[in-house]
Structure formats: structure tokens, C-alpha cells
Write a protein that holds these residues in place. Structure first.
Motif, PDB file in Angstrom:
ATOM      1  N   ASP A 128      -8.615  -2.935 -10.769  1.00 53.58           N
ATOM      2  CA  ASP A 128      -7.735  -2.932 -11.905  1.00 53.58           C
ATOM      3  C   ASP A 128      -8.481  -2.318 -13.193  1.00 53.58           C
ATOM      4  O   ASP A 128      -8.450  -2.942 -14.260  1.00 53.58           O
ATOM      5  CB  ASP A 128      -7.167  -4.168 -12.295  1.00 53.58           C
ATOM      6  CG  ASP A 128      -6.142  -4.813 -11.120  1.00 53.58           C
ATOM      7  OD1 ASP A 128      -5.764  -4.117 -10.211  1.00 53.58           O
ATOM      8  OD2 ASP A 128      -6.192  -6.070 -11.138  1.00 53.58           O
ATOM      9  N   THR A 138      -0.430  -2.231 -10.908  1.00 55.59           N
ATOM     10  CA  THR A 138       0.411  -1.752  -9.463  1.00 55.59           C
ATOM     11  C   THR A 138      -0.150  -0.365  -9.177  1.00 55.59           C
ATOM     12  O   THR A 138      -0.113   0.375 -10.157  1.00 55.59           O
ATOM     13  CB  THR A 138       1.837  -1.861  -9.728  1.00 55.59           C
ATOM     14  OG1 THR A 138       2.314  -3.119 -10.166  1.00 55.59           O
ATOM     15  CG2 THR A 138       2.417  -1.624  -8.559  1.00 55.59           C
ATOM     16  N   THR A 172      -3.271   0.193  -4.186  1.00 56.71           N
ATOM     17  CA  THR A 172      -3.789  -1.260  -3.449  1.00 56.71           C
ATOM     18  C   THR A 172      -2.742  -2.088  -2.928  1.00 56.71           C
ATOM     19  O   THR A 172      -2.671  -2.662  -1.699  1.00 56.71           O
ATOM     20  CB  THR A 172      -4.717  -2.094  -4.381  1.00 56.71           C
ATOM     21  OG1 THR A 172      -5.880  -1.382  -4.458  1.00 56.71           O
ATOM     22  CG2 THR A 172      -5.222  -3.440  -3.638  1.00 56.71           C
ATOM     23  N   GLN A 173      -1.643  -2.231  -3.736  1.00 59.11           N
ATOM     24  CA  GLN A 173      -0.397  -3.029  -3.431  1.00 59.11           C
ATOM     25  C   GLN A 173       0.271  -2.125  -2.372  1.00 59.11           C
ATOM     26  O   GLN A 173       0.875  -2.938  -1.486  1.00 59.11           O
ATOM     27  CB  GLN A 173       0.528  -3.259  -4.873  1.00 59.11           C
ATOM     28  CG  GLN A 173       0.096  -4.038  -5.970  1.00 59.11           C
ATOM     29  CD  GLN A 173      -1.254  -3.593  -6.575  1.00 59.11           C
ATOM     30  OE1 GLN A 173      -1.550  -2.346  -6.693  1.00 59.11           O
ATOM     31  NE2 GLN A 173      -2.266  -4.382  -6.809  1.00 59.11           N
ATOM     32  N   VAL A 226       7.741  -0.976  -3.464  1.00 63.08           N
ATOM     33  CA  VAL A 226       6.590  -0.858  -4.444  1.00 63.08           C
ATOM     34  C   VAL A 226       6.712   0.336  -5.148  1.00 63.08           C
ATOM     35  O   VAL A 226       6.334   0.314  -6.444  1.00 63.08           O
ATOM     36  CB  VAL A 226       5.189  -0.765  -3.742  1.00 63.08           C
ATOM     37  CG1 VAL A 226       3.833  -1.014  -4.468  1.00 63.08           C
ATOM     38  CG2 VAL A 226       5.106  -1.961  -2.452  1.00 63.08           C
ATOM     39  N   LYS A 249       8.841  -0.670  -8.013  1.00 61.55           N
ATOM     40  CA  LYS A 249       7.952  -1.473  -8.964  1.00 61.55           C
ATOM     41  C   LYS A 249       7.311  -0.526  -9.818  1.00 61.55           C
ATOM     42  O   LYS A 249       7.361  -0.513 -11.409  1.00 61.55           O
ATOM     43  CB  LYS A 249       7.206  -2.385  -8.470  1.00 61.55           C
ATOM     44  CG  LYS A 249       6.186  -3.254  -9.286  1.00 61.55           C
ATOM     45  CD  LYS A 249       6.866  -3.966 -10.353  1.00 61.55           C
ATOM     46  CE  LYS A 249       5.704  -4.825 -11.083  1.00 61.55           C
ATOM     47  NZ  LYS A 249       6.447  -5.602 -12.174  1.00 61.55           N
TER      48      LYS A 249
END
Length: 282
Positions: free
Chosen positions: A64, A169, A172-173, A209, A212
């Protein structure tokens, strides 16, 4: 995207992780380091801004936007630097680096210290979407950097940044979703995600995702009159991503042919030291 940027990206693909075709180069160089959540990238540009050499490697040293493995990051970058120097025949002296929009100054300093620890002067750093636009040269619109851990958004007006944001986001997600759905390890899911032959079958699993990511972009650009969205970052290259972002925002969305390299090349363009290549010390 302009054709000049297309040409630079094509050149990057032809030289990264390969011995450079222009050995013996003696001009000035600009170096960029991108410590991403998924990939670490080292870029060397010549005095005309063309990719001269580079390395990229999957490495989970950042999470992150925050460096979580300082020693590992420094070791990987040191090795990349040594390999590129051996290929080119001269030492790299300085580099610029980047950070996701909105991270704390202390974390920006940590990224800078990794570069310094690998033996490079580092006085210049830039947020990731702004770095990407150094290559894209967008006057008006949004640059969205979908990386390994975060989605960064920058709004440009008359060539100037008027807004930036970053949310956790990214790639990795996507990998975590595939790991759970397929019942495999994170590492195996990462390899599956990158297999173009499986993209169509994986799309129904990762579509939520992507939505998102699209909702993040839609939220941040809503107050602005954005006519075009430009996607960059390795994760943005997943098949269907640009279509989903366009669907979620109602705005035309463009994707370069090699989105992972847009930001690293833009970072190198911010290495303003403009130092001449020098032979390594014996």
C-alpha cells in the motif's frame, strides 16, 4: 496517447531485462526507480529520453505504498543497478523515485532511503500519476495508476495537477480473490493471474474487483469535468479493466500497450541531475 509515448514504451520492452543494444553509450543519462507493491523497476534513459536499459522483478517489498522490507528492497535494487552497470559499462550515480499520492512524508523518505542505500543519489521524487503524465503528456483528463496495492488518481487541467487521491485496491486484491476462489497459494494465484491463456476464464472471478477499481475512479473524478481517463500501472493491463472503468464512470478510457512501464519511465524523466555516464570505479 501520443505516438511518441507509444514508441518509447515499445523501446522499453525491447531493452528491459536484456543486454542493451547500445553498449558503449557515452552520453548523459536519467535514471528512475519504481518500488511497486508487485514489481520493482529500474529504468535508464539516454539524453534524448529513450530507454537505454532497465530491469524489473516481481518483489513484495512494498505494501500500500509503504516500504515493509527495507533490506530486501535495497538488496534487489543494488543487484539491478550492478547488472545494468555491467551491461552498459558505466556507473549510475543518481535516480528519481516516486510515491503514491497522499502517503506520509516519512514514507516518502523511506523510499528515498532505499534508493540511497543502493548507491544512488536521490534528490527528486514525484507522485506516481504525475510521473506517468511526464510520458503521457495529458493536458486535460485523469491519469489512473492501478498498481499492485493501490489505485492512484490524478486530475489534470491545462497540464497541471489539480487533484490527487489514492486508495488501497490493486493487483494484490485480484490475486487474493483468485487464491481463495481456486484454492491455491498466493504465489500460484499470482502466476495464474499473469497467464494470458487463462484471462477469459478468470474474468468472472476478478470482475467484482475491477468494478471496485471503477467505483474508486468514479468517486474521485465526480467533481471534475473529465472527458478521458488514461489507465497506467501493471494491473490496469488485465483484460477487461479498461472496459469496466469506462462502464463504471461513463467516460472513455484509454490503455497503453505496456502500462506497467509508463510510470517508471516518467519517474526517470524527473531525474534532473542529467549526469554524464562515467566508467565504474575499479
Amino acid at each position: 496517447m501520443n505516438s511518441h509515448a507509444d514508441d518509447i514504451l515499445a523501446r522499453a520492452v525491447s531493452v528491459f531485462n536484456k543486454a542493451p543494444a547500445r553498449q558503449g553509450y557515452k552520453g548523459r543519462v536519467h535514471v528512475g526507480v519504481d518500488l511497486g507493491t508487485a514489481y520493482t523497476v529500474l529504468v535508464v534513459l539516454d539524453e534524448d529520453g529513450q530507454p537505454l536499459a532497465g530491469r524489473y522483478q516481481f518483489a513484495q517489498i512494498v505494501r500500500d505504498g509503504l516500504v515493509v522490507d527495507f533490506i530486501g528492497a535495497m538488496q534487489i535494487l543494488s543487484r539491478m543497478k550492478a547488472e545494468v552497470e555491467a551491461d552498459l559499462g558505466f556507473a549510475l550515480e543518481s535516480a528519481a523515485t516516486s510515491y503514491p499520492p497522499g502517503v506520509a512524508p516519512a514514507e516518502v523518505k523511506a523510499t528515498q532511503n532505499v534508493v540511497i542505500g543502493a548507491g544512488l543519489e536521490c534528490e527528486h521524487f514525484v507522485d506516481e500519476p504525475t510521473a506517468a503524465n511526464a510520458l503521457l503528456q495529458i493536458k486535460d483528463g485523469a491519469v489512473v495508476d492501478v498498481g499492485g496495492g493501490t489505485t492512484g488518481v490524478a486530475i489534470f487541467k491545462d497540464g497541471e495537477v489539480v487533484y490527487t487521491a489514492d486508495e488501497a485496491t490493486g493487483g494484490t486484491q485480484f490475486t487474493l480473490v483468485l487464491s481463495g476462489a481456486l484454492g491455491v497459494s498466493f504465489e500460484e494465484a499470482e502466476n495464474i493471474k499473469k497467464d494470458p491463456k487463462r484471462a477469459r476464464s478468470l474474468y468472472p472471478l476478478v470482475r467484482p474487483v475491477m468494478q471496485k477499481v471503477g467505483s474508486i475512479v468514479a468517486h474521485h473524478i465526480a467533481p471534475y469535468d473529465v472527458k478521458t481517463i488514461h489507465l497506467v500501472g501493471g494491473t490496469s493491463g488485465m483484460p477487461g479493466m479498461a472496459d469496466i472503468v469506462a462502464e463504471m464512470t461513463g467516460i472513455p478510457t484509454k490503455l497503453p500497450s505496456h502500462p506497467m512501464f509508463v510510470t517508471p519511465i516518467g519517474i526517470a524523466m524527473h531525474d534532473r541531475e542529467d549526469k554524464t555516464a562515467t566508467p565504474p570505479q575499479k
